[in-house]
Design an enzyme around this catalytic site. Structure first.
Site, PDB file in Angstrom:
ATOM      1  N   GLY A  14       0.631  -1.560   0.110  1.00 17.67           N
ATOM      2  CA  GLY A  14       0.346   0.232  -0.041  1.00 17.67           C
ATOM      3  C   GLY A  14       0.653   1.502  -0.111  1.00 17.67           C
ATOM      4  N   ASN A  16       1.280   2.980  -2.693  1.00 19.15           N
ATOM      5  CA  ASN A  16       0.700   3.674  -3.224  1.00 19.15           C
ATOM      6  C   ASN A  16      -0.664   4.526  -3.250  1.00 19.15           C
ATOM      7  OD1 ASN A  16       2.832   4.093  -5.941  1.00 19.15           O
ATOM      8  ND2 ASN A  16       2.840   2.129  -6.416  1.00 19.15           N
ATOM      9  N   ARG A  68     -14.913 -14.627 -10.337  1.00 18.08           N
ATOM     10  CA  ARG A  68     -14.019 -13.462 -10.997  1.00 18.08           C
ATOM     11  C   ARG A  68     -14.924 -12.703 -10.661  1.00 18.08           C
ATOM     12  NH1 ARG A  68      -9.029 -13.007 -12.411  1.00 18.08           N
ATOM     13  NH2 ARG A  68      -7.973 -14.896 -12.299  1.00 18.08           N
ATOM     14  N   MET A  93      -3.601  -7.127  -7.117  1.00 17.82           N
ATOM     15  CA  MET A  93      -2.380  -8.071  -8.434  1.00 17.82           C
ATOM     16  C   MET A  93      -3.911  -8.916  -8.610  1.00 17.82           C
ATOM     17  SD  MET A  93      -0.215  -6.684  -8.004  1.00 17.82           S
ATOM     18  CE  MET A  93       1.464  -7.608  -8.390  1.00 17.82           C
ATOM     19  N   ARG A  94      -4.776  -8.418  -9.034  1.00 22.13           N
ATOM     20  CA  ARG A  94      -6.140  -9.718  -9.781  1.00 22.13           C
ATOM     21  C   ARG A  94      -6.536  -9.125 -11.278  1.00 22.13           C
ATOM     22  NH1 ARG A  94      -7.872 -13.803  -7.553  1.00 22.13           N
ATOM     23  NH2 ARG A  94     -10.300 -13.428  -7.743  1.00 22.13           N
ATOM     24  N   ASN A 110      -4.397   1.737 -13.190  1.00 19.57           N
ATOM     25  CA  ASN A 110      -3.435   1.254 -13.446  1.00 19.57           C
ATOM     26  C   ASN A 110      -1.835   1.761 -12.929  1.00 19.57           C
ATOM     27  OD1 ASN A 110      -2.638  -1.703 -12.459  1.00 19.57           O
ATOM     28  ND2 ASN A 110      -1.964  -2.472 -14.019  1.00 19.57           N
ATOM     29  N   HIS A 112       2.126  -0.317 -12.868  1.00 16.53           N
ATOM     30  CA  HIS A 112       2.649  -0.829 -13.425  1.00 16.53           C
ATOM     31  C   HIS A 112       3.945  -0.917 -12.868  1.00 16.53           C
ATOM     32  CE1 HIS A 112       3.503  -4.955 -15.047  1.00 16.53           C
ATOM     33  NE2 HIS A 112       4.397  -4.771 -15.606  1.00 16.53           N
ATOM     34  N   LEU A 147      -4.693  -7.998 -19.713  1.00 18.75           N
ATOM     35  CA  LEU A 147      -3.526  -7.378 -18.754  1.00 18.75           C
ATOM     36  C   LEU A 147      -2.438  -6.386 -18.571  1.00 18.75           C
ATOM     37  CD1 LEU A 147      -1.971  -9.093 -16.218  1.00 18.75           C
ATOM     38  CD2 LEU A 147      -0.817 -10.177 -17.997  1.00 18.75           C
ATOM     39  N   GLU A 177       7.478   5.605  -8.271  1.00 20.16           N
ATOM     40  CA  GLU A 177       5.819   5.565  -8.550  1.00 20.16           C
ATOM     41  C   GLU A 177       5.453   6.255  -7.829  1.00 20.16           C
ATOM     42  OE1 GLU A 177       4.465   1.789  -8.188  1.00 20.16           O
ATOM     43  OE2 GLU A 177       5.460   0.377  -9.191  1.00 20.16           O
TER      44      GLU A 177
END
Ligand code: GAR
Length: 213
Positions: A14, A16, A68, A93-94, A110, A112, A147, A177
């Site tokens: 956490g 971010n 899901r 992470m899903r 998002n 990455h 993805l 980040e």
């Protein structure tokens, strides 16, 4: 413009989440995090939300098995009940399904730890090092149903040093980040990002542009 209501989805440590929460608190972003949705009971991010006085809900994905969308329906319900109009994945992470993406069109972000489309997936940093990349970095983008893909908002290139380990390289990427994610959230919250086809155009007028890429 009304203050955006942010819902953060996170799975782990956490940092971010914290960086964005702090920036909202300091009024650097015209928004408020109204809910943290976490899929991992006991994740560190939950302590951070508690300390920041931010509401949280834990929806353990393991209880949904392969369903899901079942997990997502719960999450969407919680987010909509709080009036969330901007969703921020912060170490979430899903993979999400087209159902989730359609609930918040062009309003899901998002982050990455690689220069997408290189090295998507759960191990962006390790994969870049294993590949012998001389430069990698981070990407902040809108989420579509694939993805680690969707129109890119910001990217920062971070060179790989000869002596870098996964740990040292991850730490350097994380610093960027934590610095750049609040900037990207601000840009979206202030309506400075316009989508033209697959490209996100940013209006930097009147604000300081960070040292990117
Ligand atoms: C970050 O490095 C983020 O880029 C990565 O997880 C970390 C979460 O850190 N996300 C992904 O790999 C998504 N595919 P944090 O929990 O301290 O914010």
């Amino acid at each position: 413009m009304a203050r955006a209501k942010i819902g953060v989805l996170a799975s782990g440590r956490g940092t971010n989440f914290q960086a964005i929460a702090d920036a909202c608190m300091r009024k650097e972003i015209p928004a408020e995090i109204v809910l943290l949705v976490c899929n991992v009971p006991g994740a560190l991010v939950l302590d951070r939300a508690r300390k920041a006085g931010i509401a949280q809900v834990v929806i353990d994905h393991t209880t949904f098995g392969k369903d899901r969308e079942g997990w997502e329906r719960e999450a969407v319900k919680a987010l909509k009940e709080r009036g969330v109009d901007l969703v921020v994945f912060a170490g979430f992470m899903r993979l999400v399904t087209p159902y989730f993406v359609a609930q918040f069109p062009d309003r899901i972000l998002n982050i990455h730890p690689s220069l997408l489309p290189a090295f998507p997936g759960a191990h962006g940093i390790r994969d870049a090092l294993d590949h012998g990349a001389k430069v990698s970095g981070l990407t902040i983008h809108f989420v579509d149903a694939s993805l680690d893909a969707g129109p890119i908002i910001l990217q920062k290139a971070v060179p790989v040093g000869d002596d870098d380990t996964e740990e040292t390289f991850a730490a350097r990427i994380l610093e960027w980040e934590n610095r750049l994610y609040p900037v990207a959230v601000r840009l979206v919250a202030e309506g400075r990002v316009t989508l033209e086809g697959g490209r996100a155009r940013i209006d930097w007028r009147g604000i300081e542009r960070p040292p990117i890429p």
